[in-house]
Design an enzyme around this catalytic site. Structure first.
Site, PDB file in Angstrom:
ATOM      1  N   LYS A 121       0.816  -1.265  -0.122  1.00 23.66           N
ATOM      2  CA  LYS A 121      -0.115  -0.084   0.087  1.00 23.66           C
ATOM      3  C   LYS A 121       1.026   1.353   0.177  1.00 23.66           C
ATOM      4  O   LYS A 121       1.964   1.414   0.678  1.00 23.66           O
ATOM      5  CB  LYS A 121      -0.847   0.015   1.292  1.00 23.66           C
ATOM      6  CG  LYS A 121      -1.941   0.754   0.959  1.00 23.66           C
ATOM      7  CD  LYS A 121      -3.007   0.605   2.374  1.00 23.66           C
ATOM      8  CE  LYS A 121      -4.296   1.436   2.212  1.00 23.66           C
ATOM      9  NZ  LYS A 121      -4.147   3.013   2.357  1.00 23.66           N
ATOM     10  N   GLU A 137      -0.686  14.722   3.024  1.00 22.42           N
ATOM     11  CA  GLU A 137      -1.204  14.553   4.636  1.00 22.42           C
ATOM     12  C   GLU A 137      -0.777  15.429   5.464  1.00 22.42           C
ATOM     13  O   GLU A 137      -1.221  16.068   6.352  1.00 22.42           O
ATOM     14  CB  GLU A 137      -1.202  13.208   4.909  1.00 22.42           C
ATOM     15  CG  GLU A 137      -2.359  12.374   4.011  1.00 22.42           C
ATOM     16  CD  GLU A 137      -2.241  10.782   4.358  1.00 22.42           C
ATOM     17  OE1 GLU A 137      -1.600  10.538   5.177  1.00 22.42           O
ATOM     18  OE2 GLU A 137      -2.981   9.899   3.905  1.00 22.42           O
TER      19      GLU A 137
END
Length: 442
Positions: free
Chosen positions: A299, A306
């Site tokens: 992932k 962010e």
């Protein structure tokens, strides 16, 4: 090994009185207090107010403080008396001890000054220098990175989106060009506030009248500051405005908030374009910086986006507190200056770091997924907009509805509805759709 305590009784009282956050006054403010007091000592000597040998010892102490050599000697909590008096006294005591025998913290180190003019002056100069030397260069780095991607992606057509729904095509380069322009405008906004931030209240002493200071003192100190630091401090437009309000700090914070808003839009867009790799948009690939999950192998998360989003949220929050602090000046003095200093300098610092990281660790490494971009651009029903001038809005809407319902392309349904292929070839040219005015002037 920690340095022995150089402060005195007033510092000890403040440490005992304000055990609030464990967070100290920003070091840059302390450093600028050192610079101002060094320049003040030399100015007072030139003006015949202070013995030259004693003044030079004070100035040498101020230079040491300015260079951060005694940062552990400033232990007072940032949430303290609202004028910054405690920190000013702290610096006076430390410099007096560093200067040695015969130097008095108030009579000599603080000569020609009051906490009410010298502490906000230090805050202004810290914000001015940090904005000029750190924030603006960081934002320029980011703007350049975004513009480089705009140039690289100039011919990659993609589906436009409004309301998060399909819209007429644009190029990926156009989107990144818009981002670059947002940051360049943010730089302009920040720079436009700095001439006001440069106006410092030094010389106003307690209430703006200049009591107990030489008439030439403030101008001479400002000149010496520019000579030694390259930072140009200006006289205030009005000494009572400069003493009673901190509007310039509020103005700068407002510009920082706009930069934070711009960064939020850019980071969100990039994270969304990079979503996937199978069930998201997957229009761009983001650099893989670290594992994205402790449980899901392979992932990749938009971690730098962010970080930027969190920094932007903090800057907006800081601006709210700065705004409230600016509103709460009464009569001849604003007394929320440590709060404003803390939040403003934090905003400058974290925006500088985030902009640099965003450019170097994310934007520079973005790669376009040309296959997905092209497929999305060709399949969006919004391309039917280009047929409006030829077949009318209502017939175009009919084609779109049927294309969506039947999961066929606009071209297929349009041919079925009697639109000839030459019209479709001309109208559904994606590059021409993304640059309609270039086609008109060709």
């Amino acid at each position: 090994m920690a340095e022995k305590e150089l402060w005195g009784a007033e510092t000890r009282k403040a440490v005992e009185n304000f055990p609030v956050s464990g967070e100290r006054v920003p070091p840059s403010v302390i450093h600028w207090l050192g610079r101002i007091k060094a320049a003040a000592a030399r100015a007072n000597a030139e003006l015949g107010k202070l013995d030259s040998e004693l003044a030079e010892r004070i100035a040498a102490a101020g230079d040491e403080v300015a260079h951060g050599r005694h940062d552990d000697q400033f232990p007072i909590d940032v949430f303290q008396t609202g004028s910054g008096t405690s920190s000013n006294m702290n610096v006076n005591e430390v410099m007096a001890n560093l200067a040695g025998n015969g130097v008095h913290a108030n009579d000599h180190v603080n000569m020609g000054q009051s906490s009410n003019d010298v502490f906000p002056s230090a805050v202004h100069l810290a914000a001015l220098a940090e904005s000029r030397d750190k924030l603006v260069p960081a934002l320029k780095t980011l703007a350049d990175s975004l513009q480089a991607k705009a140039d690289e992606f100039a011919d990659l057509v993609k589906a436009g989106r409004t309301h998060l729904m399909d819209a007429v095509p644009v190029t990926l380069g156009q989107e990144f060009g818009g981002y670059a322009a947002q940051i360049r405008l943010g730089i302009e906004r920040v720079e436009q506030t700095l001439p006001h931030v440069a106006q410092i209240p030094l010389g106003g002493t307690a209430t703006g009248t200049g009591l107990n200071t030489h008439a030439e003192f403030a101008a001479l100190v400002r000149a010496k500051i520019e000579e030694t630091t390259g930072v140009r401090a200006e006289a205030p437009a009005d000494p009572f405005e400069a003493q009673g309000s901190r509007d310039a700090l509020v103005e700068l914070s407002g510009a920082l908030k706009v930069v934070a808003v711009s960064l939020t839009k850019i980071a969100q867009d990039i994270a969304l374009m990079g979503s996937g790799p199978r069930t998201g948009l997957a229009e761009i690939a983001l650099p893989e910086l670290q594992k994205g999950s402790s449980i899901m192998p392979g992932k990749v998360n938009p971690v730098m986006a962010e970080v930027v989003l969190q920094v932007a949220a903090q800057v907006v929050g800081n601006d709210t507190a700065i705004t409230i602090g600016g509103m709460q000046g009464q009569f001849e003095l604003n007394v929320r200056i440590p709060l404003m200093a803390r939040n403003l300098l934090q905003s400058i610092s974290i925006l500088s770091a985030a902009a640099t990281l965003f450019a170097e660790k994310l934007v520079d490494g973005i790669e376009a997924n040309e296959e997905n971009l092209r497929r999305n651009a060709e399949s969006t029903p919004a391309i039917a907009t280009a047929l409006n001038e030829r077949i009318g809005y209502d017939k175009g809407a009919e084609i779109v509805k049927e294309a969506v319902a039947s999961k066929r392309t606009i071209r297929e349904v349009a041919i079925e509805k009697g639109v000839d292929e030459s019209t479709l070839d001309e109208a559904l040219d994606l590059q021409a759709m993304a640059r309609p005015h270039e086609r008109q002037t060709a």
